[in-house]
Design a protein around this motif. Structure first.
Motif, mmCIF file in Angstrom:
data_model
loop_
_atom_site.group_PDB
_atom_site.id
_atom_site.type_symbol
_atom_site.label_atom_id
_atom_site.label_comp_id
_atom_site.label_asym_id
_atom_site.label_seq_id
_atom_site.Cartn_x
_atom_site.Cartn_y
_atom_site.Cartn_z
ATOM 1 N N ILE A 296 0.869 -1.186 0.000
ATOM 2 C CA ILE A 296 0.000 0.000 0.000
ATOM 3 C C ILE A 296 0.900 1.227 0.000
ATOM 4 N N VAL A 297 0.693 2.118 -0.977
ATOM 5 C CA VAL A 297 1.524 3.321 -1.081
ATOM 6 C C VAL A 297 0.626 4.547 -1.177
ATOM 7 N N ASP A 298 0.777 5.434 -0.196
ATOM 8 C CA ASP A 298 0.077 6.728 -0.211
ATOM 9 C C ASP A 298 -1.429 6.601 -0.431
ATOM 10 N N LEU A 299 -2.020 5.661 0.273
ATOM 11 C CA LEU A 299 -3.476 5.463 0.168
ATOM 12 C C LEU A 299 -4.214 6.573 0.922
ATOM 13 N N TYR A 300 -5.234 7.123 0.277
ATOM 14 C CA TYR A 300 -6.172 8.056 0.932
ATOM 15 C C TYR A 300 -7.589 7.558 0.685
ATOM 16 N N LYS A 301 -8.439 7.697 1.703
ATOM 17 C CA LYS A 301 -9.868 7.458 1.511
ATOM 18 C C LYS A 301 -10.647 8.575 2.201
ATOM 19 N N TYR B 197 -14.521 10.129 2.950
ATOM 20 C CA TYR B 197 -15.974 9.996 2.912
ATOM 21 C C TYR B 197 -16.488 11.430 2.821
ATOM 22 N N GLY B 198 -16.903 11.853 1.645
ATOM 23 C CA GLY B 198 -17.242 13.268 1.462
ATOM 24 C C GLY B 198 -15.983 14.079 1.693
ATOM 25 N N GLU B 199 -16.074 15.053 2.572
ATOM 26 C CA GLU B 199 -14.922 15.919 2.869
ATOM 27 C C GLU B 199 -14.005 15.287 3.912
ATOM 28 N N ARG B 200 -14.505 14.246 4.569
ATOM 29 C CA ARG B 200 -13.795 13.714 5.729
ATOM 30 C C ARG B 200 -12.736 12.691 5.318
ATOM 31 N N ARG B 201 -11.492 12.931 5.765
ATOM 32 C CA ARG B 201 -10.418 11.978 5.469
ATOM 33 C C ARG B 201 -10.443 10.872 6.515
ATOM 34 N N ALA B 202 -10.754 9.645 6.096
ATOM 35 C CA ALA B 202 -10.780 8.509 7.032
ATOM 36 C C ALA B 202 -9.429 7.821 7.078
ATOM 37 N N VAL B 203 -8.727 7.809 5.939
ATOM 38 C CA VAL B 203 -7.427 7.134 5.837
ATOM 39 C C VAL B 203 -6.498 7.982 4.979
ATOM 40 N N GLY B 204 -5.234 8.081 5.397
ATOM 41 C CA GLY B 204 -4.214 8.693 4.549
ATOM 42 C C GLY B 204 -3.419 9.789 5.228
ATOM 43 N N PRO B 205 -2.165 9.947 4.763
ATOM 44 C CA PRO B 205 -1.494 9.074 3.818
ATOM 45 C C PRO B 205 -1.084 7.777 4.508
ATOM 46 N N LEU B 206 -1.412 6.651 3.894
ATOM 47 C CA LEU B 206 -1.139 5.353 4.516
ATOM 48 C C LEU B 206 -0.276 4.509 3.576
ATOM 49 N N SER B 207 0.863 4.054 4.090
ATOM 50 C CA SER B 207 1.745 3.178 3.315
ATOM 51 C C SER B 207 2.247 2.068 4.226
ATOM 52 N N PHE B 208 2.148 0.839 3.768
ATOM 53 C CA PHE B 208 2.804 -0.277 4.455
ATOM 54 C C PHE B 208 2.839 -1.471 3.529
ATOM 55 N N SER B 209 3.714 -2.413 3.855
ATOM 56 C CA SER B 209 3.733 -3.636 3.053
ATOM 57 C C SER B 209 3.836 -4.846 3.975
ATOM 58 N N ILE B 210 3.368 -5.971 3.466
ATOM 59 C CA ILE B 210 3.370 -7.231 4.229
ATOM 60 C C ILE B 210 3.909 -8.326 3.317
ATOM 61 N N GLU B 211 4.862 -9.069 3.842
ATOM 62 C CA GLU B 211 5.477 -10.147 3.057
ATOM 63 C C GLU B 211 4.626 -11.418 3.138
ATOM 64 N N ALA B 212 4.767 -12.268 2.136
ATOM 65 C CA ALA B 212 4.062 -13.548 2.144
ATOM 66 C C ALA B 212 4.479 -14.346 3.376
ATOM 67 N N SER C 205 -2.023 3.717 -4.202
ATOM 68 C CA SER C 205 -1.897 2.405 -4.832
ATOM 69 C C SER C 205 -2.030 1.298 -3.787
ATOM 70 N N VAL C 206 -2.884 0.330 -4.074
ATOM 71 C CA VAL C 206 -3.064 -0.837 -3.193
ATOM 72 C C VAL C 206 -2.905 -2.083 -4.056
ATOM 73 N N GLU D 219 -5.634 7.925 13.244
ATOM 74 C CA GLU D 219 -6.154 8.933 12.304
ATOM 75 C C GLU D 219 -5.762 8.600 10.859
ATOM 76 N N GLY D 220 -5.879 7.323 10.524
ATOM 77 C CA GLY D 220 -5.661 6.904 9.140
ATOM 78 C C GLY D 220 -4.216 6.823 8.693
ATOM 79 N N GLN D 221 -3.275 6.919 9.632
ATOM 80 C CA GLN D 221 -1.852 6.845 9.274
ATOM 81 C C GLN D 221 -1.134 5.868 10.212
ATOM 82 N N ILE D 222 -0.002 5.308 9.748
ATOM 83 C CA ILE D 222 0.779 4.427 10.613
ATOM 84 C C ILE D 222 1.545 5.283 11.627
ATOM 85 N N ALA D 223 1.235 5.053 12.914
ATOM 86 C CA ALA D 223 1.867 5.833 13.977
ATOM 87 C C ALA D 223 3.106 5.126 14.522
#
Ligand code: ATP
Length: 232
Positions: A4-9, A11-26, A57-58, A206-210
């Motif tokens: 996941i790279v720079d994901l934003y979501k 809902y209307g004007e409200r930012r629920a997610v973003g900027p969110l980036s992380f990856s998970i290995e198999a 990008s997801v 708040e939609g970001q990795i802390a």
């Protein structure tokens, strides 16, 4: 398995997610930990192709969730926060139905369902109506429907939430057992619920990795007074 790279979501004007980036290995089992409203469900629904991202990008196994939702869905087993279980069906009939819904032929479903019943510890209740089961067993049915088509990745929204202490131990064992065949991303709002189960934890706020790391690494960050707001 997940990138996941720079994901934003929004809902209307409200930012629920973003900027969110992380990856998970198999092969990893990773926890997404955050308070109510932190963006866990939104992130998991986007991964499961249940919700479109606003931007970013997801990718699952290299496939983009917007460009190739059909292929991504076949790779993912998804347990929503309120799974659509049909109480008036028996466990076995429901899993058969779920298998056919995900494209298995009748013959494949006939072969696969007993394997899934065994793997999830549901064989003994397979003839019972779902409505008659305890919350712990219902969650197992939710996991069983998620794995019925043999996905590589499991995306589980709060699988441990609301379980009693015995059911929590049983669910942990089930999840660790599934790790051999599946990469797993699961959410929770309680660190203690998932720390033993997960190889790694991503704290979302708040939609970001802390913060991210093993339980020991997160604890040492807490001791150093870094702001990692989690419910322990
Ligand atoms: P919870 O543990 O309570 O389920 P969460 O971490 O899963 O929380 P989300 O459900 O992803 O968080 O919600 C993130 C934010 O987006 C919250 O502020 C929530 O109110 C908002 N939100 C979620 N779904 C919608 C929606 N359909 N319409 C508008 N706002 C929404």
């Amino acid at each position: 398995m997940i990138e996941i790279v720079d994901l934003y979501k929004y809902y209307g004007e409200r930012r629920a997610v973003g900027p969110l980036s992380f990856s998970i290995e198999a092969g990893e089992i990773v926890g997404l930990l955050g308070l109510n409203g932190a963006g866990k469900t939104t992130t998991l629904r986007i991964l499961a192709c249940d919700l479109l991202p606003s931007s970013g990008s997801v990718r699952v196994n290299g496939l983009d969730v917007v460009e190739s939702p059909h292929e991504v869905r076949s790779l993912i087993g998804y347990l929503p926060d309120t799974p659509p279980l049909y109480g008036e069906m028996t466990v076995r009939a429901y899993l058969h139905f779920a298998a056919r819904l995900r494209g298995l032929s009748k013959a494949s479903a006939d072969k696969r369902v007993p394997e899934v019943l065994e793997a999830t510890g549901l064989a003994e209740v397979q003839d019972q109506l779902i409505a008659s089961l305890s919350h712990g067993y219902k969650q197992r049915v939710g996991i069983a429907q998620a794995i019925v088509h043999g996905p590589k990745l499991l995306v589980l929204d709060e699988p441990i939430s609301g379980l009693d202490p015995v059911q929590i131990v049983e669910m942990r064992e089930l999840l660790r057992g599934l790790k051999g065949e599946h990469t797993i991303l699961l959410s929770s709002h309680i660190l203690g619920e998932i720390s033993e189960t997960c190889d790694r934890i991503l704290v979302i706020r708040e939609g970001q990795i802390a913060a991210s790391g093993t339980e020991a690494e997160l604890s040492s960050k807490l001791l150093k007074n870094q702001r990692v707001e989690v419910t322990v």
